[in-house]
Design a protein around this motif. Sequence first.
Motif, PDB file in Angstrom:
ATOM      1  N   GLU A   1      -0.176  -2.599   4.812  1.00  0.00           N
ATOM      2  CA  GLU A   1       0.388  -2.721   3.468  1.00  0.00           C
ATOM      3  C   GLU A   1      -0.332  -1.893   2.412  1.00  0.00           C
ATOM      4  OE1 GLU A   1       1.059  -7.362   4.484  1.00  0.00           O
ATOM      5  OE2 GLU A   1       1.258  -6.827   2.373  1.00  0.00           O
ATOM      6  N   CYS A   2      -1.444  -1.261   2.778  1.00  0.00           N
ATOM      7  CA  CYS A   2      -2.153  -0.402   1.841  1.00  0.00           C
ATOM      8  C   CYS A   2      -1.603   1.021   1.922  1.00  0.00           C
ATOM      9  CB  CYS A   2      -3.652  -0.387   2.144  1.00  0.00           C
ATOM     10  SG  CYS A   2      -4.446  -1.989   1.933  1.00  0.00           S
ATOM     11  N   ARG A   3      -1.914   1.817   0.889  1.00  0.00           N
ATOM     12  CA  ARG A   3      -1.451   3.215   0.859  1.00  0.00           C
ATOM     13  C   ARG A   3      -1.988   3.964   2.067  1.00  0.00           C
ATOM     14  NH1 ARG A   3      -3.782   7.746  -1.180  1.00  0.00           N
ATOM     15  NH2 ARG A   3      -5.443   6.515  -2.138  1.00  0.00           N
ATOM     16  N   GLN A   4      -3.240   3.721   2.414  1.00  0.00           N
ATOM     17  CA  GLN A   4      -3.830   4.244   3.640  1.00  0.00           C
ATOM     18  C   GLN A   4      -4.145   3.064   4.551  1.00  0.00           C
ATOM     19  OE1 GLN A   4      -7.061   6.509   1.636  1.00  0.00           O
ATOM     20  NE2 GLN A   4      -6.497   8.162   3.017  1.00  0.00           N
TER      21      GLN A   4
ATOM     22  N   SER B   1     -15.094   1.161   5.022  1.00  0.00           N
ATOM     23  CA  SER B   1     -14.774   1.207   6.438  1.00  0.00           C
ATOM     24  C   SER B   1     -14.162   2.565   6.752  1.00  0.00           C
ATOM     25  CB  SER B   1     -13.808   0.070   6.792  1.00  0.00           C
ATOM     26  OG  SER B   1     -14.428  -1.176   6.578  1.00  0.00           O
ATOM     27  N   LYS B   2     -13.117   2.607   7.539  1.00  0.00           N
ATOM     28  CA  LYS B   2     -12.514   3.875   7.915  1.00  0.00           C
ATOM     29  C   LYS B   2     -11.097   3.943   7.391  1.00  0.00           C
ATOM     30  CE  LYS B   2     -12.846   7.832   9.995  1.00  0.00           C
ATOM     31  NZ  LYS B   2     -13.877   8.819   9.638  1.00  0.00           N
TER      32      LYS B   2
ATOM     33  N   SER C   1      -8.938  -1.171  -5.619  1.00  0.00           N
ATOM     34  CA  SER C   1      -7.482  -1.224  -5.770  1.00  0.00           C
ATOM     35  C   SER C   1      -6.836  -2.170  -4.759  1.00  0.00           C
ATOM     36  CB  SER C   1      -6.895   0.184  -5.597  1.00  0.00           C
ATOM     37  OG  SER C   1      -7.109   0.658  -4.269  1.00  0.00           O
ATOM     38  N   ILE C   2      -7.646  -2.783  -3.908  1.00  0.00           N
ATOM     39  CA  ILE C   2      -7.128  -3.670  -2.860  1.00  0.00           C
ATOM     40  C   ILE C   2      -7.252  -5.122  -3.308  1.00  0.00           C
ATOM     41  CG2 ILE C   2      -7.518  -4.498  -0.512  1.00  0.00           C
ATOM     42  CD1 ILE C   2      -8.484  -1.691   0.188  1.00  0.00           C
TER      43      ILE C   2
ATOM     44  N   ASP D   1      -0.088   9.540   8.339  1.00  0.00           N
ATOM     45  CA  ASP D   1       0.431  10.508   9.305  1.00  0.00           C
ATOM     46  C   ASP D   1      -0.542  10.772  10.452  1.00  0.00           C
ATOM     47  OD1 ASP D   1      -0.297  13.554   7.389  1.00  0.00           O
ATOM     48  OD2 ASP D   1      -1.470  11.767   7.813  1.00  0.00           O
ATOM     49  N   GLN D   2      -1.688  10.079  10.460  1.00  0.00           N
ATOM     50  CA  GLN D   2      -2.639  10.230  11.549  1.00  0.00           C
ATOM     51  C   GLN D   2      -2.400   9.153  12.602  1.00  0.00           C
ATOM     52  OE1 GLN D   2      -6.381  10.459   8.995  1.00  0.00           O
ATOM     53  NE2 GLN D   2      -6.972  11.756  10.704  1.00  0.00           N
TER      54      GLN D   2
END
Length: 549
Positions: free
Chosen positions: A356-359, A387-388, A290-291, A393-394
């Motif tokens: 810019e990604c969702r996570q 990757s990680k 999705s990236i 929120d972290q």
Amino acid sequence: MRFESDGHLKLYQWSQGWQVIADVLHLDVCAYPTDCGEYGICSNGQCSCPSGVNGSIYIRLIDDRKSNLGCSSVNPLSCQSMQDRGLLPAHVVSYFSYAYGAANFRGIDEESCKQACLKNCSCRAALFQYSGNVSDGNCFLPLQLFSLQNNQPSTSHYNSSAYIKVQNIVVSPASNNTKKRDVGIGVSIGIIGAVLIASLIGGMIIRYVWRKRSTEEEEDDFQQVPGMPTRFAFEELKLATENFSKKLGEGGFGTVYQGKIGDEKVAVKRLDGVGQGKREFLAEVETIGSIHHTNLVRLIGFCAEKSHRLLVYEYMCNGSVDRWIFSKGQHSTLNWHMKRKIIVDIAKGLSYLHEECRQRIAHLDIKPQNILLDDRFNAKVSDFGLSKLIDRDQEQVMTRMRGTPGYLAPEWLTSIITEKVDIYSFGVVIIEIVCGRKNLDYSQPEESVHLISLLQLEDIIDAHSDTKLHAKEATEMIKLALWCLQRDSNKRPSMSTVVKVLEGARNVETDLDYNFFANTPIMPRNRDHYDYHLAASPAPPASLLSGPR
């Protein structure tokens, strides 16, 4: 002397090869971290797995005949289904790290320790230890759970329990009516006795059918996810790569081969030792697929067939950046403007992953070998998949150390990192591109092995290209690198800020700490990649990243 993966500290001597001459540690049985493998419980040299709840089995032996190989979860842990996670209790057990006091939290109660593990995707267990007051204990949150051992409070002088994270745990509430329960037990015993033989035979048949159906359903799941990259059969990729004969490169997690699918050239990465289930692998491929960004290598497809895990990427004809900046014969090809553009392209690719990604996606492997060039020398970040992932929120995550000597940020020593480790590595890459040599180069005289210890701006600028003609710009680029190399990760710029500096929209921070060489992870010169726990020593003046894959 080397600390082995099984917990033994061995002394070696060179005599036509390295020979073991002593096992330095002499610990009691069950005291070594991997006596019973991962998740295993050691008792007087015997190994077993943590018991289930209400008859359910969540952790089982890897090999029934070799209990010392350890245990594994029946259902693999998944960050996408954190609501289905629970903690499996294992009471009166101890852990080897207690002896070294490496607690994540001190002075907290047992319930808080358990909740801290449940909220952290990387945590594998909540290990709680206390002496007198159960509300004032030490909490250990390991990212990888090695062997546990039975604890004897009378000799250890502390109490301890383990709460192991498992997936799809269901704990039924106890019945309040003990009389009805007792009657039910009596009736159940009678029924069980009557149908025991039939149940055993039927169970064997059902288990066979269930396993066969589960495997088929798991395979079908890959076909049902919308928007997925193309799924290839292993034989298709074997044919496309001419039986994996054209090797393009090799990294810490696998080997990359050149291939051709239809009229399109591709790069096929065959992952080694990923240790993932198919569902876990699918979730990560879905994220990578999705990236899309002009400065990230495009994922075309994947293969997840039996034990095979492969990723298919677009082919980058000019290879990796290290071939152009470290090879003296090609220095005339990369002029200053091309080098500067490569640095800008890397920054834009990382800015997309971080912001810019969702996570947020921490790459964890930024180095010239993972920056690829297309036919127009546009730079694209590769190996950013697997990757990680960091939830928005972290603030930070715990993860085992992974990387490449010469690129590791200081905070890796704590295993608590943010995406700022990538920014540190980016700073090292800037220095290498501008100076035309590796940060760690053991072919240099001893005092010059670490490039960053030589930072004197103009004196180290690459003299083999036209970089010297642009000394002022190169000096400003090195100042940007120094900002990225700050020992305190909070003082490093974000990647979007780095892009603004490179585009002339803002200036480099001037209030910098130039004492960023100490407390840096250093690794042996014979290791070109790292993905394990490390007990490191403070570094001499040196620089300091790098999975998946």
